[in-house]
Design an enzyme around this catalytic site. Structure first.
Site, PDB file in Angstrom:
ATOM      1  N   CYS A 189     -16.559  -8.101  12.698  1.00 19.15           N
ATOM      2  CA  CYS A 189     -15.437  -7.179  12.602  1.00 19.15           C
ATOM      3  C   CYS A 189     -15.878  -5.859  11.950  1.00 19.15           C
ATOM      4  O   CYS A 189     -16.592  -5.861  10.952  1.00 19.15           O
ATOM      5  CB  CYS A 189     -14.268  -7.744  11.817  1.00 19.15           C
ATOM      6  SG  CYS A 189     -13.581  -9.247  12.503  1.00 19.15           S
ATOM      7  N   ARG A 191     -20.315  -4.586  15.528  1.00 24.27           N
ATOM      8  CA  ARG A 191     -19.986  -5.684  14.609  1.00 24.27           C
ATOM      9  C   ARG A 191     -19.066  -6.728  15.250  1.00 24.27           C
ATOM     10  O   ARG A 191     -18.852  -7.799  14.684  1.00 24.27           O
ATOM     11  CB  ARG A 191     -19.310  -5.118  13.356  1.00 24.27           C
ATOM     12  CG  ARG A 191     -20.190  -4.175  12.578  1.00 24.27           C
ATOM     13  CD  ARG A 191     -19.468  -3.653  11.370  1.00 24.27           C
ATOM     14  NE  ARG A 191     -19.265  -4.699  10.407  1.00 24.27           N
ATOM     15  CZ  ARG A 191     -20.092  -4.981   9.409  1.00 24.27           C
ATOM     16  NH1 ARG A 191     -21.186  -4.277   9.242  1.00 24.27           N
ATOM     17  NH2 ARG A 191     -19.824  -5.956   8.575  1.00 24.27           N
ATOM     18  N   TRP A 231     -14.396  -9.590  15.836  1.00 18.34           N
ATOM     19  CA  TRP A 231     -15.183 -10.732  16.288  1.00 18.34           C
ATOM     20  C   TRP A 231     -14.331 -11.940  15.941  1.00 18.34           C
ATOM     21  O   TRP A 231     -14.083 -12.209  14.766  1.00 18.34           O
ATOM     22  CB  TRP A 231     -16.534 -10.777  15.577  1.00 18.34           C
ATOM     23  CG  TRP A 231     -17.430 -11.850  16.098  1.00 18.34           C
ATOM     24  CD1 TRP A 231     -18.212 -11.792  17.203  1.00 18.34           C
ATOM     25  CD2 TRP A 231     -17.646 -13.156  15.529  1.00 18.34           C
ATOM     26  NE1 TRP A 231     -18.896 -12.979  17.377  1.00 18.34           N
ATOM     27  CE2 TRP A 231     -18.562 -13.823  16.361  1.00 18.34           C
ATOM     28  CE3 TRP A 231     -17.148 -13.812  14.412  1.00 18.34           C
ATOM     29  CZ2 TRP A 231     -18.996 -15.118  16.103  1.00 18.34           C
ATOM     30  CZ3 TRP A 231     -17.574 -15.106  14.156  1.00 18.34           C
ATOM     31  CH2 TRP A 231     -18.497 -15.741  14.995  1.00 18.34           C
ATOM     32  N   ASN A 286     -11.470  -8.397   7.795  1.00 19.01           N
ATOM     33  CA  ASN A 286     -12.747  -8.978   8.199  1.00 19.01           C
ATOM     34  C   ASN A 286     -12.991 -10.177   7.305  1.00 19.01           C
ATOM     35  O   ASN A 286     -12.817 -10.076   6.099  1.00 19.01           O
ATOM     36  CB  ASN A 286     -13.863  -7.939   8.008  1.00 19.01           C
ATOM     37  CG  ASN A 286     -15.242  -8.528   8.245  1.00 19.01           C
ATOM     38  OD1 ASN A 286     -15.404  -9.450   9.031  1.00 19.01           O
ATOM     39  ND2 ASN A 286     -16.231  -7.996   7.546  1.00 19.01           N
ATOM     40  N   GLY A 287     -13.397 -11.307   7.898  1.00 14.86           N
ATOM     41  CA  GLY A 287     -13.702 -12.477   7.076  1.00 14.86           C
ATOM     42  C   GLY A 287     -12.830 -13.660   7.457  1.00 14.86           C
ATOM     43  O   GLY A 287     -12.226 -13.685   8.532  1.00 14.86           O
ATOM     44  N   GLU A 327     -39.239 -15.974  18.680  1.00 19.19           N
ATOM     45  CA  GLU A 327     -38.493 -14.712  18.731  1.00 19.19           C
ATOM     46  C   GLU A 327     -38.344 -14.241  20.183  1.00 19.19           C
ATOM     47  O   GLU A 327     -37.277 -13.768  20.586  1.00 19.19           O
ATOM     48  CB  GLU A 327     -39.212 -13.660  17.858  1.00 19.19           C
ATOM     49  CG  GLU A 327     -38.712 -12.233  17.973  1.00 19.19           C
ATOM     50  CD  GLU A 327     -37.243 -12.038  17.587  1.00 19.19           C
ATOM     51  OE1 GLU A 327     -36.592 -12.979  17.128  1.00 19.19           O
ATOM     52  OE2 GLU A 327     -36.742 -10.914  17.785  1.00 19.19           O
ATOM     53  N   LYS A 339     -34.716 -13.660  22.028  1.00 21.71           N
ATOM     54  CA  LYS A 339     -34.312 -12.405  22.690  1.00 21.71           C
ATOM     55  C   LYS A 339     -33.783 -12.706  24.091  1.00 21.71           C
ATOM     56  O   LYS A 339     -32.791 -12.144  24.531  1.00 21.71           O
ATOM     57  CB  LYS A 339     -35.502 -11.429  22.778  1.00 21.71           C
ATOM     58  CG  LYS A 339     -35.911 -10.793  21.463  1.00 21.71           C
ATOM     59  CD  LYS A 339     -35.014  -9.674  20.982  1.00 21.71           C
ATOM     60  CE  LYS A 339     -34.060 -10.016  19.926  1.00 21.71           C
ATOM     61  NZ  LYS A 339     -34.332 -10.494  18.659  1.00 21.71           N
ATOM     62  N   GLU A 396     -30.285 -14.536  23.937  1.00 19.58           N
ATOM     63  CA  GLU A 396     -29.119 -13.761  23.514  1.00 19.58           C
ATOM     64  C   GLU A 396     -28.817 -12.594  24.447  1.00 19.58           C
ATOM     65  O   GLU A 396     -27.675 -12.172  24.538  1.00 19.58           O
ATOM     66  CB  GLU A 396     -29.223 -13.314  22.050  1.00 19.58           C
ATOM     67  CG  GLU A 396     -30.266 -12.304  21.727  1.00 19.58           C
ATOM     68  CD  GLU A 396     -30.292 -11.926  20.238  1.00 19.58           C
ATOM     69  OE1 GLU A 396     -29.263 -11.999  19.570  1.00 19.58           O
ATOM     70  OE2 GLU A 396     -31.373 -11.536  19.767  1.00 19.58           O
ATOM     71  N   HIS A 434     -46.495 -33.511  22.679  1.00 18.37           N
ATOM     72  CA  HIS A 434     -45.655 -34.483  21.971  1.00 18.37           C
ATOM     73  C   HIS A 434     -44.248 -34.547  22.564  1.00 18.37           C
ATOM     74  O   HIS A 434     -43.348 -35.086  21.941  1.00 18.37           O
ATOM     75  CB  HIS A 434     -45.599 -34.135  20.475  1.00 18.37           C
ATOM     76  CG  HIS A 434     -46.950 -34.170  19.834  1.00 18.37           C
ATOM     77  ND1 HIS A 434     -47.619 -35.339  19.551  1.00 18.37           N
ATOM     78  CD2 HIS A 434     -47.790 -33.165  19.471  1.00 18.37           C
ATOM     79  CE1 HIS A 434     -48.796 -35.066  19.027  1.00 18.37           C
ATOM     80  NE2 HIS A 434     -48.920 -33.746  18.969  1.00 18.37           N
ATOM     81  N   LYS A 457     -23.217  -8.120  15.348  1.00 22.45           N
ATOM     82  CA  LYS A 457     -24.432  -7.694  14.664  1.00 22.45           C
ATOM     83  C   LYS A 457     -24.545  -8.305  13.284  1.00 22.45           C
ATOM     84  O   LYS A 457     -25.621  -8.708  12.850  1.00 22.45           O
ATOM     85  CB  LYS A 457     -24.421  -6.165  14.574  1.00 22.45           C
ATOM     86  CG  LYS A 457     -25.650  -5.559  13.916  1.00 22.45           C
ATOM     87  CD  LYS A 457     -26.838  -5.705  14.814  1.00 22.45           C
ATOM     88  CE  LYS A 457     -28.102  -5.128  14.219  1.00 22.45           C
ATOM     89  NZ  LYS A 457     -29.283  -5.673  14.915  1.00 22.45           N
TER      90      LYS A 457
END
Ligand code: M6R
Length: 633
Positions: free
Chosen positions: A2, A38, A86, A112-113, A502, A506, A509, A525, A628
């Site tokens: 948010c 955000r 969000w 937000n939260g 990484e 990428k 996402e 394995h 983000k």
């Protein structure tokens, strides 16, 4: 999670002073545009005009709200709040979008939260006759605030009912929240509160601002004030008053934002992500800048922990999430090698729930681009309670994690807007390496000359990254040709292992493709069962000039998967002819010492994911379901 913006400017004609050439809505919408990274499930605004609240909100990205405003404009105003969401409680619908109204439509609130005791508060409010139209915890907070405000006004005991109502409301809320409210009867003030969730004040001339971070007002001022935990701030055009949740006066800390609006623009690139990939030579260079003397002695003056204490460290735990955790995993190899201190890397959200062994000789190194990741913040707090020393590696000045740590080593990557982290990752590795070398210097594990040599190699890295960027055509062509891939595997060994993870993150996402990163030695394995005819596998190959066994082992791994039909895509060091025989595609990166190779090998993987996702028509800056800054646990 948010984005939040608030603004109060000088009212037209007040004190005979000319009004600003921007209205509240201009400021709020510009702030939302910058903060959209955000969260982008919905957006909404409210202004106070002509003695009433007017608000508009819409599910989906900010553009939907802009279209709504074009059809149904808001009146001119000098005070406003805005939110980009969000979703946590309740899906991304118009009804769940913020602002939420209360007190008969006279009060608007954004949040937000997560308010953890919202169900209990909702029951209480329902029993008092309130009704709700959304599924959000925010609407409950709005109702409680409105109810408290009305009670205070009826009692006639306060000149600042909105501020006092916010204090009383916050005393009853549990969880993490930033709240911003305006009331039609108090048309000169925005009142905000924060607990475990970000909020910054921007100081202007005849106007003041609020934002989840400084990008919410960077177009208008670079003077900012950090708020502390559990603080309430009331801004008017001329004043900024801070209290705690009980009304006691409190202080914020003023600072200057060292980047400007232009740094947060795309600079001609089609996406922030592409721009940020291209910013990487500067991000690494700037993070190295000014941190060593000509004789190679590291001068990390900003580390305010007494060097004598640092010498007593007998264990390091790196805490981080996502890409930042992979930076930590890369750094572990270097720190253990240089300092001979056992180093663990742990996902922040796992750390504090397992009763970790931490004491005053443990050094906690948190890594966070945003400095607001709630999982990491909570883990750092827990470690401090156990007596550990805490150092934050962070890219965001004034954010919570560095503020709550004993020391901070800032990465100087500049603002990272794209949700997928790129330049922050390379800057984090660079900063963690500086920290490792500094500890080695303090403890005498390395001769000054050795440290100087490593720093000299690090200093050559920006030019080498640039070389990769300048020759990215081949990897882009391959990425476009693989737009229909269903699954891509990534393999690496040693520092190449976190690089492989990484690379896989990428791709997941950005391109929504199943991707996994494995330690190449682990293949036999189990994961080798995934290999079938045509399965693309990206292999990060270590330098043949490094430890021979490492290179030879991974070449064997490539042969094993090729024998089972894998299509191999290899990232190797220039001059490594041996891998050619086993690869469908080879991408060469410049020569560099093994420990520094992640700073180069990651770059083609970022370009690969970005290009492939673009070829699929996806928005690489705002991938689905993500935000983000993850400010909820
Ligand atoms: O702001 P932080 O570095 O604490 O964020 C941690 C992760 O949420 C972040 O790295 C995330 O994994 C990125 N989307 C990866 O590209």
């Amino acid at each position: 999670m948010c984005g939040i913006v608030g603004y109060v400017g000088r009212a037209r004609g007040v004190d005979g002073v000319a009004p600003k050439d921007h209205g509240a809505l201009d400021v709020v919408l510009e702030g939302l545009r910058r903060l959209e990274y955000r969260g982008y499930d919905s957006a909404g605004v409210a202004v106070v005009a002509d003695g009433r609240i007017e608000s508009r909100k819409k599910s989906g990205k900010l553009v939907n709200l802009l279209n709504l405003l074009a059809e149904d404009p808001l009146p001119a105003a000098t005070i406003g709040i805005g939110h980009t969401r969000w979703a946590t409680h309740g899906g991304p619908t118009d009804a769940n979008a913020h602002p939420h109204l209360a007190d008969g439509g006279s009060l608007a609130l954004i949040h937000n939260g997560i308010i953890e005791n919202f169900a209990e508060l909702k029951q209480e409010l329902l029993s008092r006759g309130h009704s709700f139209i959304s599924d959000t915890d925010t609407e409950v907070a709005a109702a409680l605030l409105g109810d408290t405000y009305a009670t205070l006004v009826a009692a006639g005991t306060t000149a600042k009912p909105l501020t006092e109502a916010m204090q009383l409301t916050c005393q009853r809320l549990e969880g993490a929240f930033t709240l911003l409210a305006v009331h039609a009867d108090q048309p000169d003030a925005v009142v905000a509160a924060r607990r475990n969730s970000p909020l910054v004040v921007g100081l202007g001339e005849g106007e003041n601002f609020l934002g989840s971070d400084v990008s919410g007002f960077i177009d208008y001022t670079r003077r900012a004030v950090e708020l502390g935990q559990d603080q309430i701030v009331t801004i008017t055009a001329e004043t900024v008053d801070i209290t705690d949740f009980y009304g006691a006066p409190a202080q914020g800390k003023e600072y200057h934002v060292d980047w400007d609006a232009a740094a947060a623009e795309k600079d001609g690139y089609p996406s922030f992500m592409e721009k940020e990939i291209h910013d990487q030579p500067d991000a690494v260079g700037a993070t190295l800048l000014g941190r060593s003397a000509p004789d190679g002695r590291l001068t990390l003056d900003e580390l305010r922990i007494d060097p004598k204490l640092l010498k007593t460290v007998n264990k390091i735990i790196v805490l981080a999430c996502g890409t930042s955790a992979y930076a930590g995993q890369v750094a572990k190899y270097a720190i253990e090698h240089w300092c001979r201190i056992p180093t663990e890397v742990e996902l922040s959200h796992e750390f504090r729930y397992r009763d970790p062994i931490v004491d005053e000789r443990t050094l906690i190194v948190s890594i966070s681009q945003s400095g607001e990741t709630m999982d990491t913040l909570m883990a750092v707090r827990y470690a401090r309670e156990q007596g550990a020393m805490t150092v934050a590696i962070c890219n965001t000045n004034g954010s919570t994690i560095p503020r709550e740590s004993d020391a901070v080593l800032y990465t100087h990557a500049g603002p990272e807007i794209a949700v997928a982290s790129t330049k922050a990752f390379l800057a984090q590795i660079t900063a963690a390496y500086l920290l490792g070398l500094y500890l080695a210097q303090l403890r005498g594990n390395k001769f000054q000359g050795e440290i100087k040599d490593i720093l000299a190699d690090l200093a050559k890295t920006p030019a080498k990254i640039q070389q990769i960027l300048d020759n990215s055509g081949q990897i882009k062509d391959l990425a476009r040709s693989m737009a229909n891939a269903k699954s891509v595997l990534f393999l690496g060994r040693h520092v190449g292992f976190p690089v492989a993870m990484e690379g896989a993150l990428k791709l997941k996402e950005l391109a929504y493709i199943h991707a996994e990163g494995f330690a190449a030695g682990e293949l036999k394995h189990g994961p080798i069962a995934l290999i079938e005819e045509g399965q693309p596998v990206v292999v990060v190959v270590p330098s043949p000039r490094g430890r021979d066994s490492l290179h030879a082992k991974i070449v064997s791994n490539i042969q094993e998967i090729r024998a089972r039909g894998a299509k191999t895509i290899v990232i190797a060091e220039e001059g490594d002819e041996a891998v050619k025989a086993y690869a469908e595609h080879v991408f060469y990166i410049p020569e560099t010492p093994t420990l520094l190779a992640p700073l180069l090998a990651t770059v083609p993987l970022q370009i690969f994911a970005c290009e492939l996702a673009t070829a699929k028509g996806y928005d690489v800056d705002q991938p689905r379901n993500l935000a983000k800054s993850v400010t909820v646990e």
